[in-house]
Design a protein around this motif. Structure first.
Motif, mmCIF file in Angstrom:
data_model
loop_
_atom_site.group_PDB
_atom_site.id
_atom_site.type_symbol
_atom_site.label_atom_id
_atom_site.label_comp_id
_atom_site.label_asym_id
_atom_site.label_seq_id
_atom_site.Cartn_x
_atom_site.Cartn_y
_atom_site.Cartn_z
ATOM 1 N N GLY A 6 0.742 -1.205 -0.124
ATOM 2 C CA GLY A 6 0.173 0.030 -0.148
ATOM 3 C C GLY A 6 0.818 1.289 -0.068
ATOM 4 O O GLY A 6 0.182 2.393 0.015
ATOM 5 N N PHE A 7 2.120 1.188 -0.318
ATOM 6 C CA PHE A 7 2.867 2.241 -0.404
ATOM 7 C C PHE A 7 3.533 2.445 -1.555
ATOM 8 O O PHE A 7 3.828 1.486 -2.419
ATOM 9 N N ASN A 8 3.454 3.718 -2.306
ATOM 10 C CA ASN A 8 4.386 3.776 -3.579
ATOM 11 C C ASN A 8 5.562 4.808 -3.479
ATOM 12 O O ASN A 8 5.572 5.651 -2.499
ATOM 13 N N ASP A 16 5.528 8.669 -1.834
ATOM 14 C CA ASP A 16 4.693 8.807 -0.854
ATOM 15 C C ASP A 16 5.503 9.350 0.368
ATOM 16 O O ASP A 16 6.514 9.025 0.435
ATOM 17 N N ARG A 17 4.818 10.387 0.911
ATOM 18 C CA ARG A 17 5.383 11.010 2.245
ATOM 19 C C ARG A 17 4.911 10.246 3.305
ATOM 20 O O ARG A 17 3.788 9.995 3.616
ATOM 21 N N HIS A 61 1.684 6.778 6.673
ATOM 22 C CA HIS A 61 1.314 7.683 5.708
ATOM 23 C C HIS A 61 0.905 8.986 6.200
ATOM 24 O O HIS A 61 0.048 9.335 7.104
ATOM 25 N N VAL A 62 1.275 10.297 5.578
ATOM 26 C CA VAL A 62 1.103 11.596 6.056
ATOM 27 C C VAL A 62 -0.064 12.259 5.018
ATOM 28 O O VAL A 62 -0.037 12.130 4.015
ATOM 29 N N PRO A 63 -1.303 12.557 5.857
ATOM 30 C CA PRO A 63 -2.235 13.133 5.127
ATOM 31 C C PRO A 63 -1.849 14.316 4.324
ATOM 32 O O PRO A 63 -0.843 15.208 4.778
ATOM 33 N N ALA A 74 4.600 16.975 10.740
ATOM 34 C CA ALA A 74 4.716 15.584 10.701
ATOM 35 C C ALA A 74 5.839 14.803 11.334
ATOM 36 O O ALA A 74 5.785 13.900 12.037
ATOM 37 N N ALA A 75 6.946 15.681 11.129
ATOM 38 C CA ALA A 75 8.280 14.978 11.822
ATOM 39 C C ALA A 75 8.049 15.109 13.288
ATOM 40 O O ALA A 75 8.278 13.970 14.060
#
Length: 361
Positions: free
Chosen positions: A95-97, A100-101, A153-155, A163-164
């Motif tokens: 589910g990650f690409n 992606d952040r 995942h970060v929205p 986010a960090a």
């Protein structure tokens, strides 16, 4: 391994590292060239965008106490947000690409059912898995290798700097208040300290719906709490004795839980005296490494003293969701990665009002 042709990943990078055994604290920190890590089969290679600075970085630099997994030389930094640049073969359908952040979890646990900690839902206490920036390579570097369990995942709309710091300064506070202290909307709590974690903590308590009374030695931080919604009658004026404030405002026997994000002799003593019978003392801060329990008070009141450490994947996911909705608003200043020594000194000198994220080039 998935590697897009357009991404050029260098073979080496410069990172802020601790070297064990140097005689002076200032020389334990080294700006050093190291190899870019390989992409793990069960995880990702991440290009860091922002890394949060924590007071515990100073503790790691100035202490030679070794835990079992500590390496003699390692990259500091346990709060991070980055962009996936390579994907390991075992997680290409997870589910990650690429692009992606993601936000990072410094101690994700090994995930083994045989692990004494992970098997009891205590992944952040696992000694088998990687500990990013805490004795093993972390995020004060351009790239980091991360296991699938260590990323969220970060929205959209959340700055990488926010986010960090959410990975510790918000996640740790959330885990402490929601999972450990189990603060309820019907409670009245008293919170000590509006630093990097405490400022997020009172916002979490307000979101829960509990009444929060706030104490800090800096009046400007109390004023900031008022702007975020804490009623002025629930602010202990800077320099005012907390025990006197509780007595003078008719709060004796009404403080259900104390949330200590300072951890000094004074705050721990105050907490024992002001909390009601059957109350809870949540211990988060560690400015004094040893504190004293008054056995008579503890027994007569039947107090619960609760310790907490870090947080988990679900906590980070939930706080990022709250941030994306504007419910939690972490305060974050920014600097460049190369400014880490000056920033850490500012944190230790009390010149940073909340949290700092180091931005990567």
């Amino acid at each position: 391994m998935t590697v897009p042709a357009s991404i050029n990943i260098p073979s080496s990078m410069y990172a802020w590292r601790k070297h064990k055994g140097n005689p002076e604290p200032v020389t334990t920190l080294v700006w050093e060239e190291v190899p870019v890590p390989a992409t793990p089969e069960g995880g990702f290679l991440v290009k860091l965008l922002a890394s949060g600075v924590c007071h515990s970085d100073h503790s790691l630099l100035t202490s030679e106490k070794q835990r079992p997994w500590f390496q003699d030389k390692y990259t500091l930094g346990h709060e991070g947000c980055g962009e996936i640049v390579q994907i390991g073969d075992q997680v290409k359908d997870a589910g990650f690409n690429i692009g992606d952040r993601i936000a990072t979890i410094a101690v994700p646990g090994c995930g083994s059912e045989a692990c004494p900690e992970c098997s009891r839902d205590l992944a952040q206490l696992c000694e088998q898995a990687h500990h990013a920036g805490i004795g093993q390579d972390g995020f004060y570097a351009p790239y980091a290798a991360l296991d699938l369990r260590a990323v969220v995942h970060v929205p959209e709309g959340i700055p990488s700097s926010v986010a960090a710091v959410a990975t510790d300064a918000v996640k740790t506070s959330y885990h402490a208040i929601v999972r450990r202290a189990e603060v309820k909307p019907t409670e009245t709590v008293l919170l000590f300290g509006l630093g990097g974690l405490g400022f997020n903590a009172f916002q979490i308590v307000l979101h829960i719906g509990a009444r929060v009374i706030v104490s800090d030695i800096r009046q400007e931080r109390l004023e900031e709490a008022a702007r975020f919604g804490v009623p002025r009658q629930d602010l202990v004026p800077a320099g005012k004795s907390v025990q006197d404030f509780v007595r003078e405002n008719g709060l004796q026997g009404k403080i259900d839980t104390t949330l200590d994000f300072v951890g000094t002799h004074q705050t721990f003593q105050d907490a024992q005296n002001i909390v009601r019978r059957g109350g809870k003392l949540l211990c988060v801060g560690t400015l004094d490494e040893e504190n004293t329990i008054d056995m008579k008070i503890g027994i007569q009141k039947r107090l619960s003293i609760i310790f907490t450490y870090g947080g988990q994947w679900r906590d980070l996911k939930e706080v990022l969701d709250l941030i994306s909705k504007g419910i939690l608003k972490p305060q974050v200043e920014t600097a460049s990665l190369k400014e880490f020594p000056q920033v850490l000194k500012g944190v230790c000198d009390g010149k940073v009002k909340a949290r700092v994220a180091l931005l990567h080039e």
